[in-house]
Design a protein around this motif. Structure first.
Motif, PDB file in Angstrom:
ATOM      1  N   GLN A 192       3.614 -10.957  -2.752  1.00 17.22           N
ATOM      2  CA  GLN A 192       2.397 -10.124  -2.892  1.00 17.22           C
ATOM      3  C   GLN A 192       2.259  -9.351  -4.252  1.00 17.22           C
ATOM      4  OE1 GLN A 192      -0.209 -10.975  -0.513  1.00 17.22           O
ATOM      5  NE2 GLN A 192       1.612 -12.542  -0.546  1.00 17.22           N
ATOM      6  N   LEU A 193       0.996  -9.154  -4.717  1.00 18.04           N
ATOM      7  CA  LEU A 193       0.660  -8.219  -5.772  1.00 18.04           C
ATOM      8  C   LEU A 193       1.016  -6.748  -5.238  1.00 18.04           C
ATOM      9  CD1 LEU A 193      -2.265 -10.174  -7.273  1.00 18.04           C
ATOM     10  CD2 LEU A 193      -0.116  -9.738  -8.452  1.00 18.04           C
ATOM     11  N   PRO A 194       1.138  -6.112  -6.200  1.00 14.93           N
ATOM     12  CA  PRO A 194       1.258  -4.645  -5.452  1.00 14.93           C
ATOM     13  C   PRO A 194      -0.172  -3.870  -5.255  1.00 14.93           C
ATOM     14  CG  PRO A 194       2.050  -4.494  -7.714  1.00 14.93           C
ATOM     15  CD  PRO A 194       1.877  -6.247  -7.176  1.00 14.93           C
ATOM     16  N   GLN A 195      -0.269  -3.095  -4.465  1.00  9.71           N
ATOM     17  CA  GLN A 195      -1.611  -2.353  -3.965  1.00  9.71           C
ATOM     18  C   GLN A 195      -1.256  -1.034  -3.821  1.00  9.71           C
ATOM     19  OE1 GLN A 195      -4.523  -3.943  -3.848  1.00  9.71           O
ATOM     20  NE2 GLN A 195      -2.955  -5.984  -4.296  1.00  9.71           N
ATOM     21  N   PRO A 196      -2.154  -0.187  -4.682  1.00  7.26           N
ATOM     22  CA  PRO A 196      -3.257  -0.485  -5.597  1.00  7.26           C
ATOM     23  C   PRO A 196      -2.517  -1.348  -6.795  1.00  7.26           C
ATOM     24  CG  PRO A 196      -2.953   1.765  -5.936  1.00  7.26           C
ATOM     25  CD  PRO A 196      -2.207   1.322  -4.689  1.00  7.26           C
ATOM     26  N   LEU A 197      -3.567  -2.135  -7.171  1.00  9.71           N
ATOM     27  CA  LEU A 197      -3.027  -3.116  -8.335  1.00  9.71           C
ATOM     28  C   LEU A 197      -3.011  -2.478  -9.637  1.00  9.71           C
ATOM     29  CD1 LEU A 197      -2.605  -6.021  -8.976  1.00  9.71           C
ATOM     30  CD2 LEU A 197      -4.866  -6.424  -9.471  1.00  9.71           C
ATOM     31  N   PRO A 198      -1.822  -2.333 -10.041  1.00  7.80           N
ATOM     32  CA  PRO A 198      -1.737  -1.563 -11.280  1.00  7.80           C
ATOM     33  C   PRO A 198      -1.797  -2.270 -12.634  1.00  7.80           C
ATOM     34  CG  PRO A 198       0.742  -2.226 -10.422  1.00  7.80           C
ATOM     35  CD  PRO A 198      -0.324  -2.639  -9.438  1.00  7.80           C
ATOM     36  N   PHE A 199      -2.108  -3.682 -12.396  1.00 10.49           N
ATOM     37  CA  PHE A 199      -2.346  -4.473 -13.758  1.00 10.49           C
ATOM     38  C   PHE A 199      -3.778  -4.919 -13.824  1.00 10.49           C
ATOM     39  CE2 PHE A 199       1.653  -5.999 -11.336  1.00 10.49           C
ATOM     40  CZ  PHE A 199       2.720  -5.075 -12.160  1.00 10.49           C
ATOM     41  N   VAL A 200      -4.023  -4.949 -15.139  1.00  9.36           N
ATOM     42  CA  VAL A 200      -5.403  -5.474 -15.684  1.00  9.36           C
ATOM     43  C   VAL A 200      -5.411  -6.972 -15.311  1.00  9.36           C
ATOM     44  CG1 VAL A 200      -6.960  -5.628 -17.430  1.00  9.36           C
ATOM     45  CG2 VAL A 200      -5.898  -3.394 -16.909  1.00  9.36           C
ATOM     46  N   LYS A 201      -4.226  -7.593 -16.007  1.00 10.83           N
ATOM     47  CA  LYS A 201      -4.159  -9.029 -16.002  1.00 10.83           C
ATOM     48  C   LYS A 201      -2.562  -9.459 -15.478  1.00 10.83           C
ATOM     49  CE  LYS A 201      -4.724 -12.642 -19.496  1.00 10.83           C
ATOM     50  NZ  LYS A 201      -4.941 -12.791 -21.004  1.00 10.83           N
ATOM     51  N   PRO A 202      -2.666  -9.590 -13.938  1.00 12.72           N
ATOM     52  CA  PRO A 202      -1.290  -9.883 -13.408  1.00 12.72           C
ATOM     53  C   PRO A 202      -0.657 -11.111 -14.062  1.00 12.72           C
ATOM     54  CG  PRO A 202      -2.983  -9.480 -11.787  1.00 12.72           C
ATOM     55  CD  PRO A 202      -3.769  -9.471 -13.054  1.00 12.72           C
ATOM     56  N   ASN A 203       0.633 -10.905 -14.121  1.00 13.17           N
ATOM     57  CA  ASN A 203       1.375 -12.033 -14.801  1.00 13.17           C
ATOM     58  C   ASN A 203       2.664 -11.965 -14.206  1.00 13.17           C
ATOM     59  OD1 ASN A 203       3.423 -13.214 -16.998  1.00 13.17           O
ATOM     60  ND2 ASN A 203       1.687 -14.165 -16.888  1.00 13.17           N
ATOM     61  N   TRP A 204       3.025 -13.425 -13.687  1.00 13.64           N
ATOM     62  CA  TRP A 204       4.171 -13.639 -12.908  1.00 13.64           C
ATOM     63  C   TRP A 204       5.386 -14.094 -13.999  1.00 13.64           C
ATOM     64  CZ3 TRP A 204       6.566 -12.701  -8.754  1.00 13.64           C
ATOM     65  CH2 TRP A 204       7.609 -13.397  -7.994  1.00 13.64           C
ATOM     66  N   ASN A 205       6.263 -13.281 -14.109  1.00 12.72           N
ATOM     67  CA  ASN A 205       7.580 -13.372 -15.069  1.00 12.72           C
ATOM     68  C   ASN A 205       8.541 -14.430 -14.514  1.00 12.72           C
ATOM     69  OD1 ASN A 205       9.098 -11.723 -13.736  1.00 12.72           O
ATOM     70  ND2 ASN A 205       9.112 -10.346 -15.331  1.00 12.72           N
ATOM     71  N   GLY A 206       8.399 -14.659 -13.203  1.00 14.42           N
ATOM     72  CA  GLY A 206       9.543 -15.752 -12.691  1.00 14.42           C
ATOM     73  C   GLY A 206      10.164 -14.999 -11.768  1.00 14.42           C
ATOM     74  N   GLU A 207      10.264 -13.679 -11.653  1.00 10.70           N
ATOM     75  CA  GLU A 207      10.914 -12.943 -10.826  1.00 10.70           C
ATOM     76  C   GLU A 207       9.890 -11.766 -10.029  1.00 10.70           C
ATOM     77  OE1 GLU A 207      14.328 -11.094 -12.348  1.00 10.70           O
ATOM     78  OE2 GLU A 207      14.964 -13.003 -13.221  1.00 10.70           O
ATOM     79  N   GLU A 208       8.897 -11.064 -10.955  1.00  8.24           N
ATOM     80  CA  GLU A 208       7.893 -10.374 -10.514  1.00  8.24           C
ATOM     81  C   GLU A 208       6.893 -10.315 -11.153  1.00  8.24           C
ATOM     82  OE1 GLU A 208       9.771  -6.443 -11.343  1.00  8.24           O
ATOM     83  OE2 GLU A 208      10.024  -6.860 -13.350  1.00  8.24           O
ATOM     84  N   TRP A 209       5.582  -9.610 -10.471  1.00  8.12           N
ATOM     85  CA  TRP A 209       4.575  -9.344 -11.242  1.00  8.12           C
ATOM     86  C   TRP A 209       4.661  -8.266 -12.387  1.00  8.12           C
ATOM     87  CZ3 TRP A 209       1.302 -13.062 -10.673  1.00  8.12           C
ATOM     88  CH2 TRP A 209       1.202 -13.886  -9.347  1.00  8.12           C
TER      89      TRP A 209
END
Length: 97
Positions: free
Chosen positions: A32-49
């Motif tokens: 799951q994406l962390p909430q509240p969403l700390p990213f403008v443009k979430p990206n999966w790096n293979g291990e984490e958002w």
């Protein structure tokens, strides 16, 4: 719970609400994406958002936000137009400042 289909660069291309008999691609990310969403443009790096927005994109976004914040609101424009009309009318009536 959500699952996220990502492109080859790790950016979300589709999200799925996992509820009941919903089938999601095997390649979907279920972390799951962390909430509240700390990213403008979430990206999966293979291990984490992580944040996927580049510095150039951030600068451009912030510049657009600044320009937008400097634009007068419709109410401010209407108020200024009214004030100009009042000043023109007063001038036409010979009222001095």
């Amino acid at each position: 719970m959500f699952a996220y289909a990502i492109d080859s660069k790790g950016f979300i291309v589709e999200s799925y609400l996992i509820d009941g008999d919903v089938t999601v691609p095997l390649t979907a990310i279920t972390k799951q994406l962390p909430q509240p969403l700390p990213f403008v443009k979430p990206n999966w790096n293979g291990e984490e958002w992580v944040e996927g927005e580049t510095e150039e994109e951030k600068t451009e976004r912030e510049s657009k936000q600044l320009l937008e914040s400097l634009k007068p609101s419709p109410k401010e424009i209407a108020d200024a137009e009214l004030e100009i009309k009042i000043l023109i009318t007063l001038k036409e009536l010979g009222v001095k400042q």
